[in-house]
Design an enzyme around this catalytic site. Structure first.
Site, short mmCIF file in Angstrom:
data_model
loop_
_atom_site.label_atom_id
_atom_site.label_comp_id
_atom_site.label_asym_id
_atom_site.label_seq_id
_atom_site.Cartn_x
_atom_site.Cartn_y
_atom_site.Cartn_z
N SER A 261 5.85 2.82 -0.24
CA SER A 261 6.94 2.34 -0.42
C SER A 261 7.62 3.17 0.93
CB SER A 261 7.77 2.17 -1.94
OG SER A 261 8.34 3.74 -2.07
N LYS A 262 8.53 2.37 1.08
CA LYS A 262 9.81 3.06 1.72
C LYS A 262 10.23 3.97 1.43
CE LYS A 262 10.91 -1.23 3.46
NZ LYS A 262 11.64 -2.07 4.82
N ARG A 263 10.78 4.04 0.13
CA ARG A 263 11.77 5.03 -0.70
C ARG A 263 10.65 6.08 -0.43
NH1 ARG A 263 12.22 6.17 -5.95
NH2 ARG A 263 10.27 4.12 -6.52
#
Length: 511
Positions: A261-263
């Site tokens: 995930s980009k997070r």
């Protein structure tokens, strides 16, 4: 209502698509899906479509759509149709197709296959919390099903603006055929919202309508969408539409085998790879290996380095990995290094140049001598870097004024007590070498890497009896300011005699 018959087509060739949402930096998964879409379409003479799914208006990020175009173009994943290039099924942005979806939702309402839901967001939240507290499966409880607006208004948790939910029958088919997974089953879905209160469709209705109206024959997406596929198959059947073939790709996973995930993972951003100096051809090769096996040579050995054309030629859905590989950046670095070494030196120098400019090593308009020097230096470092960003530290000393060269702390700390004696001997040995490299008349002793090495070995190794590593260490520090540098003698040749001697004298003055 609008006619929902399949669009006319002149070919049986496949039509694939990638459909990102412009909600931030493009996810690396967009490129992952796009390359398989494109490979299959090109292999069979079909078309590859880019569609922008922008119906989630609360999450839109300005500039994100352009980043999608830019990063896919950087990778060479060129679409045949899309918002930026047009095509026979335009528009290709969902927000520009709102009039398309309402007739399909109305048809489902008329036939009793969908219903209005007036539940407020507060009521839905309370419902889910109760289900979770009782450890029940979460899902809509059909409070609004079979009720008129007047009936529902008399109950708590009423909202003036209803959504449209599809009615999932108790006997819904939960199995479907998948090109990768084979016969696949999914959990029973609840009554999904297909049209929001603002008139925008949810993914489930929009994807079915758009894929149908754009003639998409193969839907390629991640395995996280398997649970939604029975809803989509049901919508195709209810609307009398021919469903596409489905291929659910293995997920990209981090070192903990969690979905990236980009997070949590900065490298989940597709732009990160460009910023870090990876070559697009290496990234495509790496992404292919995330879902597809290496090439097996005739002698049984595996070959992991292959270009997109070779991948396209041999692509076969039946050979896809069902389980995703771990996203190993060390493996990507290795692959990138392989591609860097195969580049023509001038090409590699041109790719390094923007990173040098961004770091202030070179200006926006480098001179011909500066570019000529860059090509010579690039040849020295081509086998020593795994990413384009690593070139900056190695190249910088060749463009720094001799009196501004900084000596790195670890390089200075590594100097031995004999450094002064070594530098004195080096200066004396190099003094007699002719500094005019390549004299037209052929006279004199040229300032070449070969001649420099001969002089230093004779003076330092043979003359002082010092081991080569200790003998050349102070010289390397003086010339590059670093403990690790490009090949020393070749570096001195590129810098020239005057610069090399100035740097040796400068360090000598401080030790």
């Amino acid at each position: 209502m609008t006619e929902t018959a399949a669009p006319a087509t002149d070919s049986t060739a496949p039509r694939t698509r990638v459909a990102p949402s412009p909600t931030g930096d493009p996810h690396v998964g967009t490129a992952y899906m796009a390359m398989f879409d494109l490979a299959y379409a090109r292999q069979h003479g079909g078309q590859f479509v880019l569609r922008i799914e922008d119906t989630d208006r609360n999450r839109l990020v300005e500039g994100s759509e352009q980043q999608v175009y830019d990063t896919l173009a950087w990778l060479g994943l060129v679409h045949d149709e899309g918002p930026d290039v047009g095509g026979p099924y335009a528009p290709y942005r969902q927000s520009e197709r709102l009039d398309t979806y309402r007739p399909y939702a109305d048809r489902l309402l008329e036939e009793g296959k969908a219903y209005h839901c007036w539940c407020s967001s507060e009521r839905l939240k309370e419902m889910r919390e109760k289900q979770q507290a009782l450890k029940q499966p979460t899902g809509y409880d059909r409070l609004c099903y079979g009720k008129t607006e007047e009936d529902r208004r008399a109950l708590p948790g009423f909202s003036e603006n209803p959504v449209v939910r599809m009615l999932i029958p108790d006997d819904v088919e939960l199995e479907f055929d998948d090109l990768i997974m084979g016969r696949t089953s999914a959990p029973r879905p609840d009554d999904q919202v297909i049209l929001k209160a603002d008139g925008f469709p949810t993914y489930h209705l929009a994807v079915v309508v758009d894929d149908h109206e754009m003639g998409i024959t193969h839907v390629v997406r991640g395995q996280e969408w398997i649970s939604s596929t029975p809803k989509h198959v049901l919508l195709y059947r209810w609307l009398d539409l021919e469903p596409p073939a489905f291929a659910h790709m293995p997920l990209l996973r981090d070192e903990k085998r969690a979905k990236i995930s980009k997070r949590k993972n900065p490298w989940a951003r597709l732009t990160w790879f460009r910023e870090e100096g990876y070559l697009p051809e290496a990234l495509l090769n790496f992404l292919a290996l995330q879902g597809y096996p290496p090439i097996i040579e005739s002698d049984g050995t595996e070959r992991e380095v292959f270009d997109f054309a070779e991948f396209t030629e041999r692509f076969d859905w039946s050979k896809m990995n069902k389980a995703g590989a771990v996203f190993n950046l060390d493996k990507l670095d290795w692959l990138n290094g392989q591609y860097l070494r195969e580049l023509e030196v001038g090409d590699l120098a041109a790719r390094i140049l923007p990173f040098l400019q961004a770091d202030g090593v070179l200006g926006d308009n480098p001179t011909l001598p500066e570019l000529s020097r860059l090509k010579a230096v690039t040849e020295l470092i081509q086998t020593r870097i795994a990413k384009l960003t690593e070139a900056t530290a190695l190249v910088r000393p060749f463009y720094v004024a001799d009196d501004e060269l900084e000596i790195a702390d670890d390089a200075r700390a590594g100097l031995k007590e004999s450094a002064g004696e070594v530098l004195d001997a080096a200066l004396a040995a190099l003094e007699d070498i002719d500094g005019t490299l390549g004299r037209p008349d052929g006279s004199g002793v040229e300032w070449t890497a070969t001649r420099i090495e001969e002089a230093l070995r004779s003076s330092l190794v043979d003359g002082l009896g010092i081991k080569p590593r200790l003998a050349f260490g102070p010289v390397r520090t003086a010339i590059s300011g670093q403990k690790v540098s490009p090949p020393l003698f070749e570096s001195m040749e590129i810098l020239g005699k005057d610069a090399s001697m100035k740097r040796l004298r400068s360090l000598r003055a401080t030790v």
